[in-house]
Design a protein around this motif. Structure first.
Motif, PDB file in Angstrom:
ATOM      1  N   LEU A 109       0.712  -1.202  -0.113  1.00 55.38           N
ATOM      2  CA  LEU A 109       0.085  -0.044   0.092  1.00 55.38           C
ATOM      3  C   LEU A 109       0.749   1.233  -0.187  1.00 55.38           C
ATOM      4  O   LEU A 109       0.387   2.271  -0.556  1.00 55.38           O
ATOM      5  CB  LEU A 109      -0.900   0.043   1.146  1.00 55.38           C
ATOM      6  N   THR A 110       1.973   1.283   0.454  1.00 54.76           N
ATOM      7  CA  THR A 110       2.846   2.274   0.468  1.00 54.76           C
ATOM      8  C   THR A 110       3.525   2.595  -0.711  1.00 54.76           C
ATOM      9  O   THR A 110       4.134   3.849  -1.060  1.00 54.76           O
ATOM     10  CB  THR A 110       4.161   2.303   1.431  1.00 54.76           C
ATOM     11  N   THR A 111       3.760   1.644  -1.724  1.00 56.26           N
ATOM     12  CA  THR A 111       3.868   2.129  -3.058  1.00 56.26           C
ATOM     13  C   THR A 111       2.989   2.642  -4.068  1.00 56.26           C
ATOM     14  O   THR A 111       3.609   2.694  -4.985  1.00 56.26           O
ATOM     15  CB  THR A 111       4.634   0.808  -3.471  1.00 56.26           C
ATOM     16  N   ILE A 112       1.666   2.413  -3.809  1.00 57.20           N
ATOM     17  CA  ILE A 112       0.848   2.851  -4.749  1.00 57.20           C
ATOM     18  C   ILE A 112       0.553   4.383  -4.675  1.00 57.20           C
ATOM     19  O   ILE A 112       0.345   4.833  -3.511  1.00 57.20           O
ATOM     20  CB  ILE A 112      -0.591   2.145  -4.466  1.00 57.20           C
ATOM     21  N   GLY A 116      -3.569   6.368  -8.011  1.00 52.73           N
ATOM     22  CA  GLY A 116      -3.702   5.009  -8.226  1.00 52.73           C
ATOM     23  C   GLY A 116      -4.722   4.421  -7.063  1.00 52.73           C
ATOM     24  O   GLY A 116      -5.959   3.605  -7.355  1.00 52.73           O
ATOM     25  N   LEU A 117      -4.906   4.983  -5.848  1.00 52.13           N
ATOM     26  CA  LEU A 117      -5.869   4.548  -4.917  1.00 52.13           C
ATOM     27  C   LEU A 117      -7.084   4.980  -5.177  1.00 52.13           C
ATOM     28  O   LEU A 117      -8.091   4.248  -5.038  1.00 52.13           O
ATOM     29  CB  LEU A 117      -5.277   5.070  -3.295  1.00 52.13           C
ATOM     30  N   VAL A 118      -7.143   6.273  -5.724  1.00 47.87           N
ATOM     31  CA  VAL A 118      -8.407   6.734  -6.299  1.00 47.87           C
ATOM     32  C   VAL A 118      -9.169   5.997  -7.311  1.00 47.87           C
ATOM     33  O   VAL A 118     -10.229   5.696  -7.218  1.00 47.87           O
ATOM     34  CB  VAL A 118      -8.245   8.457  -6.677  1.00 47.87           C
ATOM     35  N   GLN A 119      -8.360   5.594  -7.888  1.00 44.00           N
ATOM     36  CA  GLN A 119      -8.609   4.495  -9.394  1.00 44.00           C
ATOM     37  C   GLN A 119      -9.264   3.390  -8.654  1.00 44.00           C
ATOM     38  O   GLN A 119     -10.274   2.692  -9.188  1.00 44.00           O
ATOM     39  CB  GLN A 119      -7.690   4.210 -10.306  1.00 44.00           C
ATOM     40  N   ILE A 120      -8.588   2.721  -7.817  1.00 40.68           N
ATOM     41  CA  ILE A 120      -8.710   1.456  -7.211  1.00 40.68           C
ATOM     42  C   ILE A 120     -10.216   1.529  -6.539  1.00 40.68           C
ATOM     43  O   ILE A 120     -11.122   0.661  -6.832  1.00 40.68           O
ATOM     44  CB  ILE A 120      -7.858   0.733  -6.195  1.00 40.68           C
ATOM     45  N   PHE A 121     -10.531   2.694  -5.487  1.00 36.84           N
ATOM     46  CA  PHE A 121     -11.788   2.790  -5.080  1.00 36.84           C
ATOM     47  C   PHE A 121     -12.935   3.106  -6.227  1.00 36.84           C
ATOM     48  O   PHE A 121     -13.814   2.654  -5.952  1.00 36.84           O
ATOM     49  CB  PHE A 121     -11.615   4.012  -4.107  1.00 36.84           C
ATOM     50  N   ALA A 122     -12.514   3.835  -7.231  1.00 35.23           N
ATOM     51  CA  ALA A 122     -13.732   3.997  -8.047  1.00 35.23           C
ATOM     52  C   ALA A 122     -13.933   3.116  -8.661  1.00 35.23           C
ATOM     53  O   ALA A 122     -15.115   2.650  -9.093  1.00 35.23           O
ATOM     54  CB  ALA A 122     -13.216   5.196  -9.186  1.00 35.23           C
ATOM     55  N   ILE A 124     -13.849  -0.163  -7.546  1.00 28.39           N
ATOM     56  CA  ILE A 124     -14.482  -1.119  -6.599  1.00 28.39           C
ATOM     57  C   ILE A 124     -16.128  -0.615  -6.622  1.00 28.39           C
ATOM     58  O   ILE A 124     -16.894  -1.376  -6.561  1.00 28.39           O
ATOM     59  CB  ILE A 124     -13.865  -1.137  -5.340  1.00 28.39           C
ATOM     60  N   GLY A 125     -16.186   0.825  -6.391  1.00 30.12           N
ATOM     61  CA  GLY A 125     -17.502   1.576  -6.368  1.00 30.12           C
ATOM     62  C   GLY A 125     -18.351   1.283  -7.574  1.00 30.12           C
ATOM     63  O   GLY A 125     -19.542   0.936  -7.421  1.00 30.12           O
ATOM     64  N   ALA A 126     -17.547   1.048  -8.755  1.00 26.40           N
ATOM     65  CA  ALA A 126     -18.490   1.015 -10.129  1.00 26.40           C
ATOM     66  C   ALA A 126     -18.935  -0.844 -10.019  1.00 26.40           C
ATOM     67  O   ALA A 126     -20.001  -0.985 -10.542  1.00 26.40           O
ATOM     68  CB  ALA A 126     -17.642   1.134 -11.298  1.00 26.40           C
ATOM     69  N   LEU A 127     -17.899  -1.575  -9.546  1.00 21.13           N
ATOM     70  CA  LEU A 127     -18.610  -2.948  -9.202  1.00 21.13           C
ATOM     71  C   LEU A 127     -19.517  -2.905  -8.504  1.00 21.13           C
ATOM     72  O   LEU A 127     -20.647  -3.695  -8.783  1.00 21.13           O
ATOM     73  CB  LEU A 127     -17.308  -3.638  -8.837  1.00 21.13           C
ATOM     74  N   GLU A 128     -19.490  -2.436  -7.484  1.00 16.43           N
ATOM     75  CA  GLU A 128     -20.530  -2.493  -6.185  1.00 16.43           C
ATOM     76  C   GLU A 128     -21.871  -1.838  -6.904  1.00 16.43           C
ATOM     77  O   GLU A 128     -22.964  -2.437  -6.456  1.00 16.43           O
ATOM     78  CB  GLU A 128     -19.889  -1.635  -5.180  1.00 16.43           C
ATOM     79  N   LEU A 129     -21.878  -0.782  -7.343  1.00 18.67           N
ATOM     80  CA  LEU A 129     -23.274  -0.186  -7.922  1.00 18.67           C
ATOM     81  C   LEU A 129     -23.751  -0.530  -9.182  1.00 18.67           C
ATOM     82  O   LEU A 129     -24.903  -0.609  -9.201  1.00 18.67           O
ATOM     83  CB  LEU A 129     -22.765   1.279  -7.942  1.00 18.67           C
ATOM     84  N   TRP A 130     -22.867  -1.137 -10.282  1.00 18.35           N
ATOM     85  CA  TRP A 130     -23.466  -1.442 -11.427  1.00 18.35           C
ATOM     86  C   TRP A 130     -23.366  -3.085 -11.897  1.00 18.35           C
ATOM     87  O   TRP A 130     -24.225  -3.672 -12.251  1.00 18.35           O
ATOM     88  CB  TRP A 130     -23.007  -0.422 -12.458  1.00 18.35           C
ATOM     89  N   VAL A 131     -21.988  -3.314 -11.632  1.00 14.35           N
ATOM     90  CA  VAL A 131     -21.778  -4.747 -12.277  1.00 14.35           C
ATOM     91  C   VAL A 131     -22.372  -6.040 -11.406  1.00 14.35           C
ATOM     92  O   VAL A 131     -22.978  -6.884 -11.774  1.00 14.35           O
ATOM     93  CB  VAL A 131     -20.292  -4.911 -12.462  1.00 14.35           C
ATOM     94  N   PHE A 132     -21.887  -5.897 -10.148  1.00 13.71           N
ATOM     95  CA  PHE A 132     -22.274  -6.746  -8.911  1.00 13.71           C
ATOM     96  C   PHE A 132     -23.440  -6.294  -8.208  1.00 13.71           C
ATOM     97  O   PHE A 132     -23.570  -6.550  -6.862  1.00 13.71           O
ATOM     98  CB  PHE A 132     -21.161  -7.223  -8.414  1.00 13.71           C
ATOM     99  N   TYR A 133     -24.345  -5.514  -8.563  1.00 14.72           N
ATOM    100  CA  TYR A 133     -25.509  -4.743  -7.878  1.00 14.72           C
ATOM    101  C   TYR A 133     -26.289  -5.940  -7.447  1.00 14.72           C
ATOM    102  O   TYR A 133     -26.715  -6.852  -8.065  1.00 14.72           O
ATOM    103  CB  TYR A 133     -26.214  -3.973  -8.669  1.00 14.72           C
ATOM    104  N   GLN A 134     -26.659  -5.909  -6.046  1.00 18.45           N
ATOM    105  CA  GLN A 134     -27.493  -6.890  -5.354  1.00 18.45           C
ATOM    106  C   GLN A 134     -29.058  -6.434  -5.448  1.00 18.45           C
ATOM    107  O   GLN A 134     -29.458  -5.420  -4.765  1.00 18.45           O
ATOM    108  CB  GLN A 134     -27.107  -7.194  -3.977  1.00 18.45           C
TER     109      GLN A 134
END
Length: 194
Positions: A109-112, A116-122, A124-134
């Motif tokens: 985590l210290t090397t990212i 890059g962290l913003v891209q990772i969270f974005a 994950i959010g896209a997966l949560e809200l659209w792709v793998f939405y429950q």
């Protein structure tokens, strides 16, 4: 260091409670188990209620709730799946490196960079809200898109067995990833043999 020590104590206590035999909770907890199970509508053949503990709630967290069992099951399945992926993703970089300069574990985590962290969270959010939405209309854990026409299992006994296996593996993975994170932050090694 104090935070990791506190996390270690919490993890140790929760593991100690998690693997207690049901006979250790005789008395009032056993008497109220029937009322809790009726509140949550969980019987011994229900998904997530497995031997030897059955419906296990020794501290009575669920005795005064109604209607949240579906939400809890959705969250448990999701966190179990994430923990299973995280456990594998935590172990593999110690043995197989794609990049020689890459660092495994919490040190990675210290090397990212922050971007890059913003891209990772974005992502994950896209997966949560659209792709793998429950969807509220679907069974907990059923996140397959409609166009796949996916059916879990036609035989109810096989379905219950397989879903219980997935839940139990997810529960174990949640404990495993927390143990690895705590040990890695204390000793800089997530496994004693490394």
């Amino acid at each position: 260091m104090k935070v990791t020590g506190l996390l270690s104590c919490i993890a140790a206590l929760s593991c100690a409670f998690a693997f207690q035999a049901p006979s250790a909770f005789r008395g009032n907890a056993i008497k109220t188990a029937a009322s809790r199970s009726s509140v949550l509508r969980m019987s011994s053949d229900e998904i997530g209620v497995t031997k030897p503990l059955g419906y296990w709630d020794p501290l009575g967290f669920s005795k005064n709730i109604d209607g949240v069992d579906r939400r809890w099951r959705m969250v448990e399945i999701k966190h179990g799946r994430i923990a299973m992926l995280a456990t594998i993703g935590y172990i593999v970089p110690y043995y197989f490196k794609l990049f020689p300069e890459g660092k495994p574990g919490t040190e990675a985590l210290t090397t990212i960079p922050q971007a890059g962290l913003v891209q990772i969270f974005a992502f994950i959010g896209a997966l949560e809200l659209w792709v793998f939405y429950q969807s509220p209309e679907k069974e907990p854990g059923d996140i397959a898109p409609e166009y796949l026409n996916w059916k879990r299992y036609s035989d109810s006994d096989v379905r219950t067995k397989k879903l219980n296996i997935e839940l139990n593996n997810g529960r174990l993975a949640m404990i495993a990833i927390m143990g690895m994170l705590v040990q890695d932050s204390i000793t800089d090694k997530p496994f004693p043999w490394i």
